[in-house]
Each structure stands twice: as C-alpha cells, then as structure tokens.
Design a protein around this motif. Structure first.
Motif, PDB file in Angstrom:
ATOM      1  N   TYR A   1      55.769  36.165  55.363  1.00 52.14           N
ATOM      2  CA  TYR A   1      57.101  35.152  54.850  1.00 52.14           C
ATOM      3  C   TYR A   1      56.811  35.071  53.366  1.00 52.14           C
ATOM      4  CZ  TYR A   1      53.701  31.077  53.600  1.00 52.14           C
ATOM      5  OH  TYR A   1      52.969  30.591  52.810  1.00 52.14           O
TER       6      TYR A   1
ATOM      7  N   PHE B   1      60.276  25.470  55.899  1.00 53.29           N
ATOM      8  CA  PHE B   1      60.555  26.867  56.604  1.00 53.29           C
ATOM      9  C   PHE B   1      60.041  27.675  56.456  1.00 53.29           C
ATOM     10  CE2 PHE B   1      63.663  23.449  57.041  1.00 53.29           C
ATOM     11  CZ  PHE B   1      64.317  23.526  58.722  1.00 53.29           C
ATOM     12  N   TYR B   2      59.499  28.728  56.692  1.00 55.21           N
ATOM     13  CA  TYR B   2      59.188  29.602  56.088  1.00 55.21           C
ATOM     14  C   TYR B   2      59.801  30.880  56.026  1.00 55.21           C
ATOM     15  CZ  TYR B   2      54.877  27.603  57.090  1.00 55.21           C
ATOM     16  OH  TYR B   2      52.962  26.163  56.994  1.00 55.21           O
ATOM     17  N   ILE B   3      60.334  31.616  54.577  1.00 54.36           N
ATOM     18  CA  ILE B   3      61.231  32.278  54.569  1.00 54.36           C
ATOM     19  C   ILE B   3      60.781  33.799  54.606  1.00 54.36           C
ATOM     20  CG2 ILE B   3      63.457  32.437  53.478  1.00 54.36           C
ATOM     21  CD1 ILE B   3      63.501  29.922  54.930  1.00 54.36           C
TER      22      ILE B   3
ATOM     23  N   VAL C   1      64.873  32.118  58.284  1.00 55.70           N
ATOM     24  CA  VAL C   1      63.879  31.747  58.956  1.00 55.70           C
ATOM     25  C   VAL C   1      63.364  31.759  59.938  1.00 55.70           C
ATOM     26  CG1 VAL C   1      62.700  29.335  59.497  1.00 55.70           C
ATOM     27  CG2 VAL C   1      64.571  29.541  57.872  1.00 55.70           C
TER      28      VAL C   1
ATOM     29  N   ALA D   1      58.282  27.651  61.548  1.00 53.64           N
ATOM     30  CA  ALA D   1      58.644  26.003  60.942  1.00 53.64           C
ATOM     31  C   ALA D   1      56.968  25.396  61.348  1.00 53.64           C
ATOM     32  CB  ALA D   1      59.595  25.298  61.294  1.00 53.64           C
TER      33      ALA D   1
ATOM     34  N   SER E   1      55.360  20.957  61.238  1.00 56.27           N
ATOM     35  CA  SER E   1      56.138  20.317  60.433  1.00 56.27           C
ATOM     36  C   SER E   1      54.712  19.218  60.626  1.00 56.27           C
ATOM     37  CB  SER E   1      57.249  18.782  61.578  1.00 56.27           C
ATOM     38  OG  SER E   1      56.934  19.104  62.545  1.00 56.27           O
TER      39      SER E   1
ATOM     40  N   VAL F   1      63.669  23.864  66.498  1.00 57.65           N
ATOM     41  CA  VAL F   1      63.943  25.163  65.571  1.00 57.65           C
ATOM     42  C   VAL F   1      63.411  26.290  67.251  1.00 57.65           C
ATOM     43  CG1 VAL F   1      62.511  26.665  63.500  1.00 57.65           C
ATOM     44  CG2 VAL F   1      62.611  24.486  63.362  1.00 57.65           C
TER      45      VAL F   1
ATOM     46  N   LYS G   1      67.940  31.175  55.010  1.00 56.72           N
ATOM     47  CA  LYS G   1      67.238  30.291  53.680  1.00 56.72           C
ATOM     48  C   LYS G   1      68.694  29.279  53.688  1.00 56.72           C
ATOM     49  CE  LYS G   1      65.356  30.950  49.098  1.00 56.72           C
ATOM     50  NZ  LYS G   1      64.510  32.308  48.108  1.00 56.72           N
TER      51      LYS G   1
ATOM     52  N   ALA H   1      68.207  25.781  55.611  1.00 55.02           N
ATOM     53  CA  ALA H   1      67.198  25.639  55.603  1.00 55.02           C
ATOM     54  C   ALA H   1      67.286  24.759  54.146  1.00 55.02           C
ATOM     55  CB  ALA H   1      66.384  26.542  55.306  1.00 55.02           C
TER      56      ALA H   1
ATOM     57  N   ILE I   1      69.489  21.677  62.414  1.00 54.12           N
ATOM     58  CA  ILE I   1      69.390  22.607  62.929  1.00 54.12           C
ATOM     59  C   ILE I   1      69.372  23.274  64.251  1.00 54.12           C
ATOM     60  CG2 ILE I   1      67.116  21.944  60.820  1.00 54.12           C
ATOM     61  CD1 ILE I   1      65.566  21.191  63.106  1.00 54.12           C
TER      62      ILE I   1
END
Length: 535
Positions: free
Chosen positions: A448, A465-467, A472, A475, A477, A487, A499, A502, A518
């Motif tokens: 990412y 969120f990892y792009i 994405v 994810a 949390s 997700v 992105k 997000a 989402i």
C-alpha cells in the motif's frame, strides 16, 4: 424499510421489560416477553434481535422474505444483530464469519458450526430448531482412506468431508498431544487452561485427506545463550502454561513486535514485574498495519509501563546457573531478564518435501492453485504452508498465515477431493487483542502507498483504509465495529472502494453512518432526505 437494493444491515436494541410495560400498559406483558416476537413487524430494521422462549434469535427480512436464525456467532458468540447483512448472508461484526440467513449454514470462517434455524410463519417465529442436519450425516461405509497432517486447514478439511458424506478413514498426524484447538487463543488469552481440545461432531473417529497442511515453526533464534533455561517460544498450550508460570512477578523481555510479541506483552502487563519489548523496526506492526497504528499500539502498552527498544536486536543472552540473567542488545544496552520470550516469525516446516516433485517457491512454501491442488496429482496443500492466488489481489500469489484463511483452504481442498469443483474466493480477515481492545483487519495491504483514516488513531477509535493504485486494498479498525466486516463484504462481492470514496467517508460521513455507506455499490446514492449526503 429502505430500498431492497441497498442490502444494508441495520438493527434496533430490544426493549426493556419496563419499556414494554409502558408501551402496552399492562404488567402481564412481562410474562409474554419470551414470545414477544409474535407481535414484531420489521418496519424499519432489516435485522433485529428477539427472544423466543429461551432462544436468542436474529429475525431478518431480505428481499421480502423473513427468516430467523441463532443470533450468536458460533465462533466466539458475537451478536450477529450488530453485524452486516448483505444479500443472503450476515457477517459477524467481530471476526468476519458469515452465515446463510435462510439455512443457518456457515459460509465463511472462522468457526466450525452452523447456526440453529427457526421456522418463520407470516409474523410468527416458532421456537423449534431446525438446521444442523448436515452435521449429522455420517455414512460409515468404507471408502479408500486418505492422510493429512493436522492443523486448522486439515481439521476443516476433515469436517467438510464428513459433512459431504465421505465415509472413509481420515488419519490426522500431529506433533501435539491434543486434538486440534483454537491456536489463536495462545497469545490473546494466554491463561494456563484457556485452550482445550476442539469438540467437533464425529471428529475423534473417522478421517481423510492427503493434505500437507503443516504447522509452521518459529524462526531459529541464533545467538549465544539461546539454550538457557527460561528462553521461551509460544507454539503450544504447554508453552503458554509455562510462560504464564515463569513470568509471574518476574522481569521479562520479549523479542518481536508483531502479533505474538505484542499480545504476550499485553497479557503480561498485570502479571510481570517489568516488561521490555525488542523490535527490529522503528514501530510495532510497521509492515502490516502501518506507522500510524504502530504508534498508538506502542503508546497503549507504554501507558502500562512496557518499555520498548526499537531498531535493535539481541546479540547475546547471558545466564547464571543455567538460567537467563540479562539480555544484551546490538546497541550495547544490557537489560535484566528472568524470562526471554521469542516471537520473531515463522519458517515453513517443509524440509521433508525437498527433492520431491512437489513445487515450492523461493521461501519453501508449497505452490497451489485456487482449488488448493499442488502440481502432483491427488496432493493438496492448505494453511500457512501454501502459496496461493488471492482473488481480491488480482490473483497475485500470496502466503497468508491467518487462522480464517487456513480454514477456508481446508474446505476448498475437501470439496475438490470429492470432485466438487470449488475455487478459493475468501477475503482475508484477522484480529489482534491489546489490553482488551480488538484491532480488526481485512484485505491484503502489502505494497500500500497511502492510508486514509476516519476518526483519530491517538484516541483509539478509528477506521483506516489502505490505498494502492487509487483503490482500497485493506482496512483496519479499533472501536469501530462492524466497519471492517462491512468492508470485507464489499471485497467479497468483488466491488471496489476508491480512494475518493474513502476520503469522502473520512471527512463527511458521521460515525453512526460510516458502517453503512461503505458497502454501497459504486454510483448508488443514499436517501439524502434521511442522511443528508450523496456518494
């Protein structure tokens, strides 16, 4: 009821007894609580928790059809009413297990058992259970047997074969002296008696599969003093028991800042005299969860007096009378220690495959296809040893040591052994526990390039969120359930989160709506009169 096309799970809390009495104006209502589901209409909620006699039931309306299944996830008992409803299935808010809302069948791991399923009339839920019939199928007619090495994937493989009426012998081989158990609990709940043998229908007899599903062993810890007493590694329940006993009131040093090391440090905060963690990177979880989350996890443990020495390594373990006395770092720092716990990674236990026709990659992992087949006929591989094409990563070959993914491997392997063509389509999902708080993660975030965060990481309440390539790919949390499960459902459906989406979620969507927004399909709009925003 919002539009059927949204496939969004929403819920409402059950009314208390006093609220029921107030609303109905009768003390006699209290006696009817156990069957109050007979009066329920799902006017707004798509899912809600109700009581039927002594049963805790999830009442669901999907595509105009009502169904009722058990409300507690069969993995760790999470309330499914707080999970995510998507089409015909509900996903657990805690660990991502999925269940069919009409049959109660388990459709995604972790866990083993299906849910009880109740009969639903027009507006009435009967208290009689149905379902689980598939778990009672045990055809003992002799078939040619198969062998497998025991692990999470092998256990699920064996159970799946039994569910599908395979009647031959199943021989499972393991170095443990226990039946298969939930290995994730060793570092998360490291009590001496917290891990017991699994209890699965028909498991202790019968059996199956030629799967080299091999447990991994820790990286060899090479340095002077590695053989001293009280140098520990966490691999088995007995290891967990010994670590618990050895660390009480002592000075402990933990090598490694990934999941095992950090979880053991968390568990020991109220038991050890002092805790020191040694990490080779700048921050914990740096490669997996990123620097932002690494900082907050480090801060959480530092508040409990856990000391960190980062960007460093152990060069020597010094002892006295055969026991650990102190740990010397490459930086020259000397740390007093009564116990040294090593949790620095794993290597494949695949040496015996060297020289065989089975294809392996440069890291000695076994290469398989989406059906978990190796290049050798009738030989399958699953679990931590397998390198496989991951659908959500555009079929990139990956090696993922997640409990949930290993179970999915076992099921896919079993079905293909029985000539039921099935491909692996599971979305990776895992979790870690620190000081009683759960960080949840879904997807495959390797490589990412950017991260978008909703909430504040430093306040220990966030959704990240990892792009990669403006999409994405993962994810994570903390205190944001069931966002990660939502997700995961989006990924499982083959849909993307851009992105831009997000960033919009991170800056515009209120906390109470984030878990809903989402999972919309691209281009779909919300009801702006209700939510005040459009995607």
């Amino acid at each position: 009821e919002r539009g059927e096309g949204h496939s969004i799970g929403r819920w409402a809390p059950r009314e208390t007894k006093s609220e029921l009495r107030t609303r109905h104006g009768s003390e006699s209502t209290e006696r009817q609580i156990s069957t109050r589901c007979t009066h329920i209409r799902l006017c707004v909620c798509r899912m809600m928790e109700v009581e039927v006699g002594r049963h805790n039931v999830l009442l669901v309306r999907s595509e105009g059809i009502y169904s009722a299944i058990g409300n507690q996830c069969t993995h760790y008992g999470a309330p499914l009413s707080k999970g995510v409803l998507s089409g015909h299935r509900v996903r657990c808010p805690w660990h991502g297990a999925c269940f069919n809302i009409q049959t109660g069948d388990l459709e995604e791991y972790p866990g083993m058992d299906c849910l009880p399923c109740h009969t639903v009339g027009r507006e009435r839920v009967a208290g009689r259970e149905r379902g689980r019939e598939k778990y009672r199928k045990r055809n003992l007619v002799e078939y040619p047997g198969m062998d497998c090495l025991a692990g999470s994937a092998s256990l699920v493989c064996a159970e799946t074969l039994r569910q599908e009426n395979f009647g031959g012998r199943i021989i499972m081989v393991t170095r443990d002296n226990l039946l298969p158990y939930d290995k994730t609990r060793l570092s998360k709940v490291n009590y001496p008696n917290s891990v017991s043998s699994a209890k699965f229908p028909g498991f202790s007899r019968n059996p199956v599969c030629r799967i080299p599903d091999f447990l991994l062993i820790p990286f060899l810890f090479w340095c002077p003093g590695k053989d001293l007493e009280n140098v520990k590694m966490l691999e088995t329940p007995e290891d967990a028991r010994q670590i618990h006993v050895a660390c009480m009131g002592c000075h402990i040093v933990i090598v490694g800042t990934s999941f095992v090391g950090m979880e053991v440090a968390s568990y020991m905060t109220d038991k050890a005299s002092s805790i020191t963690v040694i990490g080779s990177s700048e921050l914990p979880y740096q490669k997996t969860l990123g620097p932002e989350i690494g900082k907050v996890t480090m801060m959480m443990l530092a508040e409990k007096d856990v000391a960190f020495y980062m960007n460093d390594n152990v060069s020597e373990v010094r002892g006295e009378n055969g026991k650990v006395k102190e740990v010397v770092l490459k930086s020259g720092t000397v740390i007093p220690a009564d116990v040294l716990i090593v949790g620095i990674g794993v290597i494949p236990n695949s040496e015996f495959l060297q020289g065989t026709p089975i294809a392996m990659d440069s890291k000695s992992s076994v290469i398989v296809d989406k059906c978990m087949r190796t290049n050798v006929l009738e030989v399958f591989c699953g679990g931590d040893l397998a390198t496989f094409p991951l659908t959500m990563a555009k079929d990139q070959r990956v090696n993922i040591g997640h409990w949930q993914m290993a179970q999915a491997h076992g099921r896919v392997a079993a079905l293909n052994m029985l000539n039921i063509p099935t491909e692996l389509n599971s979305v990776p999902y895992y979790w870690t526990v620190l000081l009683g708080k759960n960080i949840r993660y879904t997807g495959y975030g390797e490589g990412y390039t950017d991260i978008v965060v909703k909430g504040k990481v430093e306040e220990q309440k966030f959704l990240a969120f990892y792009i990669k390539d403006d999409e994405v790919i993962a994810a994570a949390s903390l205190n944001y359930d069931p966002a990660v499960s939502a997700v995961a459902e989006r990924f499982a459906a083959g849909n993307t989160i851009t992105k831009k989406e997000a960033e919009y979620v991170a800056t515009h969507i209120p906390l109470s709506h984030c878990k809903l927004i989402i999972i919309f399909s691209p281009g779909r709009q919300t009801d702006t009169s209700t939510h005040g925003h459009t995607l």
